[in-house]
Design an enzyme around this catalytic site. Structure first.
Site, mmCIF file in Angstrom:
data_model
loop_
_atom_site.group_PDB
_atom_site.id
_atom_site.type_symbol
_atom_site.label_atom_id
_atom_site.label_comp_id
_atom_site.label_asym_id
_atom_site.label_seq_id
_atom_site.Cartn_x
_atom_site.Cartn_y
_atom_site.Cartn_z
ATOM 1 N N GLY A 24 43.909 35.072 35.017
ATOM 2 C CA GLY A 24 44.347 33.660 33.489
ATOM 3 C C GLY A 24 45.462 33.150 33.420
ATOM 4 N N ASP A 136 53.592 39.919 30.607
ATOM 5 C CA ASP A 136 52.415 41.152 30.799
ATOM 6 C C ASP A 136 52.411 42.081 30.912
ATOM 7 O OD1 ASP A 136 49.533 40.630 30.255
ATOM 8 O OD2 ASP A 136 49.102 40.330 31.640
ATOM 9 N N HIS A 160 49.431 39.027 27.840
ATOM 10 C CA HIS A 160 48.382 38.153 27.731
ATOM 11 C C HIS A 160 47.560 38.911 27.140
ATOM 12 C CE1 HIS A 160 49.615 34.339 29.889
ATOM 13 N NE2 HIS A 160 50.815 35.404 30.470
ATOM 14 N N ARG A 307 41.269 43.705 41.967
ATOM 15 C CA ARG A 307 41.616 45.870 42.396
ATOM 16 C C ARG A 307 40.585 46.334 43.031
ATOM 17 N NH1 ARG A 307 42.740 45.569 35.806
ATOM 18 N NH2 ARG A 307 43.921 43.131 35.456
ATOM 19 N N ASP A 368 38.940 41.511 25.899
ATOM 20 C CA ASP A 368 39.639 40.080 26.280
ATOM 21 C C ASP A 368 41.286 40.001 25.863
ATOM 22 O OD1 ASP A 368 40.155 39.008 28.146
ATOM 23 O OD2 ASP A 368 37.679 38.020 28.575
ATOM 24 N N VAL A 373 38.030 31.180 30.195
ATOM 25 C CA VAL A 373 36.798 30.643 30.291
ATOM 26 C C VAL A 373 36.208 30.300 29.487
ATOM 27 C CG1 VAL A 373 34.974 31.401 31.559
ATOM 28 C CG2 VAL A 373 36.361 32.187 32.495
ATOM 29 N N LYS A 375 37.848 28.368 26.894
ATOM 30 C CA LYS A 375 38.237 27.585 26.705
ATOM 31 C C LYS A 375 37.510 26.458 27.936
ATOM 32 C CE LYS A 375 41.777 29.292 23.674
ATOM 33 N NZ LYS A 375 42.944 29.088 23.597
ATOM 34 N N GLU A 376 38.209 26.430 29.049
ATOM 35 C CA GLU A 376 37.829 25.272 30.556
ATOM 36 C C GLU A 376 36.504 24.978 29.944
ATOM 37 O OE1 GLU A 376 38.296 28.502 33.644
ATOM 38 O OE2 GLU A 376 39.819 28.653 33.086
ATOM 39 N N TYR A 495 72.109 56.854 -7.499
ATOM 40 C CA TYR A 495 72.414 58.367 -7.876
ATOM 41 C C TYR A 495 72.489 58.905 -6.424
ATOM 42 C CZ TYR A 495 73.218 63.095 -9.288
ATOM 43 O OH TYR A 495 73.904 63.760 -9.559
HETATM 44 P P1 ADQ Z 1 42.212 37.536 32.927
HETATM 45 O O1 ADQ Z 1 41.466 39.015 32.610
HETATM 46 O O2 ADQ Z 1 41.975 37.030 34.319
HETATM 47 O O3 ADQ Z 1 42.967 36.835 31.966
HETATM 48 P P2 ADQ Z 1 39.941 34.619 31.786
HETATM 49 O O4 ADQ Z 1 41.787 34.683 30.862
HETATM 50 O O5 ADQ Z 1 39.270 34.591 31.482
HETATM 51 O O6 ADQ Z 1 40.577 36.847 32.287
HETATM 52 O O7 ADQ Z 1 40.661 34.430 33.348
HETATM 53 C C1 ADQ Z 1 40.187 34.390 34.146
HETATM 54 C C2 ADQ Z 1 40.684 32.995 35.279
HETATM 55 O O8 ADQ Z 1 40.268 33.462 36.543
HETATM 56 C C3 ADQ Z 1 39.891 31.417 34.591
HETATM 57 O O9 ADQ Z 1 41.353 30.953 34.799
HETATM 58 C C4 ADQ Z 1 38.813 31.451 35.579
HETATM 59 O O10 ADQ Z 1 39.015 30.131 35.629
HETATM 60 C C5 ADQ Z 1 38.978 32.080 36.631
HETATM 61 N N1 ADQ Z 1 38.571 32.148 37.336
HETATM 62 C C6 ADQ Z 1 37.366 33.507 36.966
HETATM 63 N N2 ADQ Z 1 36.114 33.598 38.276
HETATM 64 C C7 ADQ Z 1 36.751 32.531 39.200
HETATM 65 C C8 ADQ Z 1 35.899 32.733 39.947
HETATM 66 N N3 ADQ Z 1 35.277 33.230 40.600
HETATM 67 N N4 ADQ Z 1 36.454 31.475 41.308
HETATM 68 C C9 ADQ Z 1 37.194 30.770 40.613
HETATM 69 N N5 ADQ Z 1 38.490 31.291 39.494
HETATM 70 C C10 ADQ Z 1 37.536 31.787 38.936
HETATM 71 C C11 ADQ Z 1 44.585 37.259 31.398
HETATM 72 C C12 ADQ Z 1 43.641 37.855 30.247
HETATM 73 C C13 ADQ Z 1 43.261 37.124 28.713
HETATM 74 C C14 ADQ Z 1 43.987 35.878 28.748
HETATM 75 C C15 ADQ Z 1 44.541 35.292 30.645
HETATM 76 C C16 ADQ Z 1 45.477 34.223 29.915
HETATM 77 O O11 ADQ Z 1 43.135 39.496 30.135
HETATM 78 O O12 ADQ Z 1 42.240 37.581 28.095
HETATM 79 O O13 ADQ Z 1 42.874 35.253 28.910
HETATM 80 O O14 ADQ Z 1 45.322 36.448 30.856
HETATM 81 O O15 ADQ Z 1 46.377 34.692 29.142
#
Ligand code: ADQ
Length: 735
Positions: A24, A136, A160, A307, A368, A373, A375-376, A495
C-alpha cells in the site's frame, strides 16, 4: 523516507532486475510524489554485490529518472532489521497479535543500526527548508535521530499501520525507545482517530507523557498529532477502465469466462493480518449453507506473496493452499471451480479488470491500518454497481460506513453478509456505492499529501510562537515597581510547593509563622484582594488561615470558596454530588494495596491517591496505569483524574482553580495589578484564565504557560516579602 523504494532490485541468473514494490505505501506515495516532486530515499532491496557495476548503473538510473535514492544496508543489518524486529516484533504487536511476537536483542540492534544508516542518508541530502517525511513502522527511531543531527529540520512521521491498544503496546520489547524516537518529529500522523488515541494512551502509560487531543509539548518544542486517513489516486485505477487496451481485453476475457456467475473478489498481500484463511472458511460455510449458490458464484482470491523469508508466512501459505484444495476438491463440480486462487502479483490493468468485473469486493482484514483495496474497488465503481463488504477492523471502516461491515472472525455471520451482498436490491446497492465512490474521489491521496505537508509546515511555524511563550526569570524589582504603582490588586497564591516545601505527609505542612505574617500583611492592604488557592480541604485551610483578616480562601482546587466578606464556605457550583465516591474508592484502595508508601486522602468533593513515599519509578508507573484506567472509566461522567505533584486526584472536571479565578475576576472587577503564583499543573488553569498582562509565576522546574519562573518557594517568599514590605520590615525565612 521509507523502508522500500517504489522500485526493488532483484538478483536473477541473468543479472539485475528492477521490479515494482508491492504494498500500500508504494501504491499510494508513487503518484503523489510524481505530482508534487521530491526525492524518495529508501532501501533498494537485494544488497548483494554493492560494488557491482551493473547494479550501480541501475541505481543511478533510478536517481536520474525517478528521484529515488537507494540506501544500502549490510546483509545482516537488513535481515535483522526488516525480517527481524520490524516484521517479527513490531508488525504482530501493532496488529494486535502479541502471541506471534518474536524478539531477539540482536535484531533490535540491527533495527537501530538501519535507522542510523537511513539517518545518514538523509543528512547527506538535506538542504535547509526541506520537509522530511518519514514513513511507517520500520523507521520509528529516525525522527529523533534526525532531530539530533538537524535540530531545525521539519520532520513529519506517518504510521501506515494501526497503533495497538494500550493493553498490547506495553508488551513490546524496547517500547520506550520507539516512542522516544517518534517524539523527535514535529508532526505525528495516524490513519484513524482510534489509532491516535491509542498512541496517546501509550505515551501516558509508558513514558508518563501527557498530551492534548491534537498536540503535546516537549520542553520548548510542540509536536502536532493528527488523524489523516490515506487515500488513493483514483485516476490510476478508473482511468484504465476506459481507453486502456490491455485492461479492456483483460476485462472482456474475464466476463466471458465467468458469464452467468456472481463474482466475489479478494485482493491481499498474503499476510496473516489480512484474514485469508478466515475468509476461505467463511466462503466454505457459505457454499455449504446455501445450495442455491452452487455453480452460481465464484470467489477470486488474489494473494501476492510477501515476506517469504519468515516462517509464519510460510505456514500461512501452506494453510491457505490446503484450504484452497479442500474447497475446490469437496465443493466444486466438473463444471465449476468455486475458488480461483492466484498466488502472484498481477498487473494493474488485470487488477482493474477484476475490480470492474466483481459484484462484491470482500475485504476481511483481522486488523489493517487503512486497506487501499477497498478504496481502489470503489474508485472503479462510478456507476454504483457493486457492493463492498468490509471488515470493521480495517481503518477504512471508520470512513466507509456505507459498506456492509463484517467481523471476519465470525464465519457464520460473515457468510450471511455475503449472501445479503449478493442479493442486495439495485437501488440500495447504487445508493451505497455512489456515496462511497464520491467520498473516495474527494479524499484522494493528493489531498491527503497536501494536508500532511501543510500540517507539517504549520507545526514548524508554531515552534517560534512556543519559544516566544517561554517563561522568563522573574525580576523582583520589576514586579515590586508595578505593585507599588497599582491601586487595585488581585493576588492569587497556591500553598503547597509554592509557599512551603512538600512534606511526606500532607498534614506535616502546617504554615510557619513567617508565612502567616506575610499573608496577614498582604491581606490587610485595603487595595489588595489576596486569595489563597489550594488543593487542601476547607477544614484544614480554615484551621491554618481562618484567622487572617481580609484573606480569601479557595479549597479543593476550586470546589469551595470563602470570601473575606463572608464567614462561611460555599461550593463553587450548587448541588455538588459525591455519590461517585463509593465506586472510585475501591480502585484507589487497590492501588494502595499494590504500592507500599501510598495512601488515599478523602476530601469533601475529591479523592486523592498520594504516592510521594512510594518507590519513585514504581510509583510513576502505577500512576500512569491508574490515570489511563480512570480516564476510560470516567469518560462519560463529569469526573476526571488529575495529576498533581506525586498524586492523582479524582474530582469534577469544572472544580479547578481556573474556574475559581473566573469567579474572583467577576467579584473583584477592574484590577490594575494581577499576580498569580503556583508550582503544579492545577495552577496552570489559573495562568490560563488570567489576562496576558498578569504577572503569572511558576515556582520550580518543568513546563508551564506562566510568563515568569522562580526557582523555589523561598525565592517566591522573598518576592512576596518585597511586595508586602513597601516600607515595612517583614521576615520571610522560617524561624
Ligand atoms: P498493505 O498492507 O500493503 O499497506 P493495502 O492498503 O491493502 O495493504 O495495499 C495493498 C496494495 O497492494 C494495494 O494497492 C493493492 O492494489 C496492491 N495489491 C495487493 N495485491 C496485489 C496483487 N496480487 N497484485 C498487484 N497488486 C496487489 C499498508 C497498510 C495498510 C494501508 C497501506 C497504505 O498495512 O493498512 O492501507 O499501507 O497506507
Amino acid at each position: 523516507m521509507s523502508n522500500r523504494l517504489p522500485l526493488t532490485l532483484k538478483k536473477t541468473k541473468e543479472g539485475w532486475d528492477t521490479v515494482r514494490s508491492s504494498g500500500g505505501l508504494a501504491s499510494a506515495m508513487n503518484p503523489l510524489l510524481a505530482k508534487t516532486g521530491g526525492d524518495w530515499i529508501g532501501w533498494a532491496g537485494d544488497n548483494e554485490g554493492e560494488d557491482d557495476r551493473e547494479r550501480r548503473a541501475i541505481l543511478s538510473q533510478w536517481t536520474e529518472t525517478d528521484h529515488c535514492f537507494a540506501v544500502d544496508l549490510p546483509k545482516e543489518v537488513a535481515a535483522g532489521f526488516y525480517e527481524g524486529y520490524a516484521n517479527q516484533t513490531l508488525w504482530p504487536v501493532f496488529h494486535n497479535f502479541p502471541s506471534r511476537l518474536m524478539f531477539d536483542a540482536k535484531q533490535w540492534d540491527a533495527y537501530a543500526e538501519a535507522n542510523r544508516i537511513f539517518c545518514e542518508a538523509v543528512v547527506r541530502r538535506y538542504r535547509p527548508n526541506d520537509l522530511i517525511w518519514v514513513h511507517d513502522y520500520h523507521l520509528m527511531l529516525l525522527p529523533q535521530l534526525l532531530r539530533a543531527k538537524l535540530p531545525d529540520a521539519a520532520v513529519g512521521f506517518f504510521l501506515h499501520i494501526p497503533f495497538p491498544s494500550s493493553e498490547i503496546f506495553p508488551v513490546l520489547p524496547r517500547r520506550e525507545e520507539l516512542l522516544e524516537g517518534l517524539l523527535g518529529a514535529d508532526l505525528l500522523a495516524f490513519q484513524t482517530h482510534g489509532h491516535l488515541q491509542q498512541f496517546r494512551t501509550a505515551l501516558l502509560r509508558v513514558l508518563g507523557v501527557e498530551s492534548k487531543i491534537a498536540e503535546l509539548a516537549l520542553g520548548s518544542r510542540p509536536i502536532r498529532l493528527e488523524a489523516l486517513p490515506i487515500g488513493i489516486a483514483p485516476e490510476e485505477y478508473s482511468g484504465l477502465l476506459n481507453g486502456d487496451e490491455k485492461a479492456a481485453q483483460q476485462y472482456g476475457e474475464w466476463v466471458k469466462r465467468y458469464q452467468g456467475r456472481k463474482v466475489l473478489l479478494a485482493v491481499d498481500r498474503l499476510d496473516y493480518t489480512k484474514g485469508v484463511p478466515e475468509r476461505l472458511r467463511a466462503y466454505a460455510h457459505l457454499l455449504r449453507s446455501s445450495p442455491e449458490l452452487k455453480e452460481k458464484v465464484i470467489l477470486i482470491q488474489i494473494a501476492v506473496p510477501t515476506r517469504e523469508g519468515i516462517d509464519t508466512y510460510q505456514n500461512l501459505r501452506t494453510e491457505v493452499n490446503r484450504l484452497v484444495g479442500e474447497i475446490n476438491g469437496t465443493l466444486g463440480t466438473p463444471e465449476w471451480t468455486p475458488l480461483v486462487y492466484i498466488n502472484r502479483s498481477i498487473d494493474r490493468s488485470e487488477l482493474v479488470g477484476l475490480y470492474q468485473l466483481a459484484d462484491v469486493c470482500w475485504v476481511g482484514s483481522l486488523r489493517d491500518g487503512m486497506n487501499l483495496v477497498a478504496k481502489e474497488y470503489v474508485a472503479c465503481k462510478s456507476e454504483g454497481d457493486g457492493v463492498l463488504v468490509l471488515s470493521e477492523f480495517a481503518g477504512a471502516a471508520a470512513e466507509m460506513g456505507e459498506a456492509l461491515l463484517i467481523n471476519p472472525y465470525d464465519e457464520q455471520r460473515t457468510a450471511a453478509t455475503i449472501r445479503r451482498a449478493l442479493a442486495l436490491d439495485e437501488r440500495e446497492r447504487r445508493l451505497r456505492m455512489t456515496a462511497l465512490n464520491h467520498r473516495v474521489l474527494r479524499n484522494d491521496v493528493f489531498r491527503w499529501g497536501e494536508r500532511f505537508l501543510t500540517s507539517l509546515e504549520d507545526a514548524v511555524s508554531e515552534r517560534g510562537r512556543y519559544i516566544d511563550r517561554q517563561p522568563q526569570r522573574l525580576r523582583p524589582e520589576e514586579v515590586s515597581y508595578a505593585y507599588r504603582h497599582a491601586r487595585r490588586r488581585l493576588l492569587v497564591v497556591d500553598y503547597d510547593g509554592t509557599l512551603v516545601p512538600f512534606t511526606n505527609w500532607p498534614w506535616q505542612a502546617a504554615p510557619p509563622a513567617a508565612v502567616i505574617e506575610l499573608l496577614t500583611v498582604l491581606a490587610a492592604e485595603p487595595e489588595n484582594l489576596l486569595v489563597l488557592v489550594s488543593g487542601r480541604s476547607a477544614q484544614i485551610l480554615e484551621r491554618w488561615f481562618g484567622e487572617i483578616r481580609g484573606l480569601c480562601l479557595v479549597a479543593e482546587h476550586g470546589a469551595e470558596i470563602k470570601t473575606p466578606a463572608s464567614s462561611s464556605w460555599e461550593p463553587l457550583r450548587p448541588q455538588l454530588s459525591t455519590e461517585w465516591k463509593p465506586t472510585v474508592m475501591p480502585i484507589l484502595e487497590h492501588f494502595v494495596d499494590r504500592t507500599p508508601g501510598s495512601f488515599i486522602e478523602e476530601k469533601k468533593y475529591a479523592l486523592v491517591w498520594h504516592y510521594r513515599m512510594a518507590e519513585p519509578e514504581f510509583g510513576e508507573w502505577l500512576a500512569n496505569e491508574l490515570v489511563s484506567m480512570l480516564e476510560a472509566m470516567l469518560a462519560e461522567t463529569e469526573l476526571r483524574a488529575f495529576r498533581g505533584e506525586k498524586s492523582i486526584e479524582v474530582k469534577p472536571v469544572w472544580a479547578n482553580k481556573g474556574e475559581a479565578v473566573g469567579r474572583l475576576l467577576r467579584d473583584f472587577p477592574g484590577p490594575d495589578f494581577i499576580f498569580a503564583a503556583g508550582d503544579d499543573r492545577t495552577d496552570e488553569d489559573v495562568f490560563a484564565r488570567l489576562p496576558s498582562n498578569a504577572w503569572t509565576v511558576h515556582v520550580g522546574g518543568g513546563s508551564t504557560r506562566a510568563a515568569y519562573v522562580v526557582d523555589d518557594f523561598q525565592v517566591l517568599r522573598r518576592v512576596l516579602g518585597l511586595l508586602a514590605n513597601a516600607g515595612k520590615n517583614i521576615s520571610v525565612e522560617d524561624s
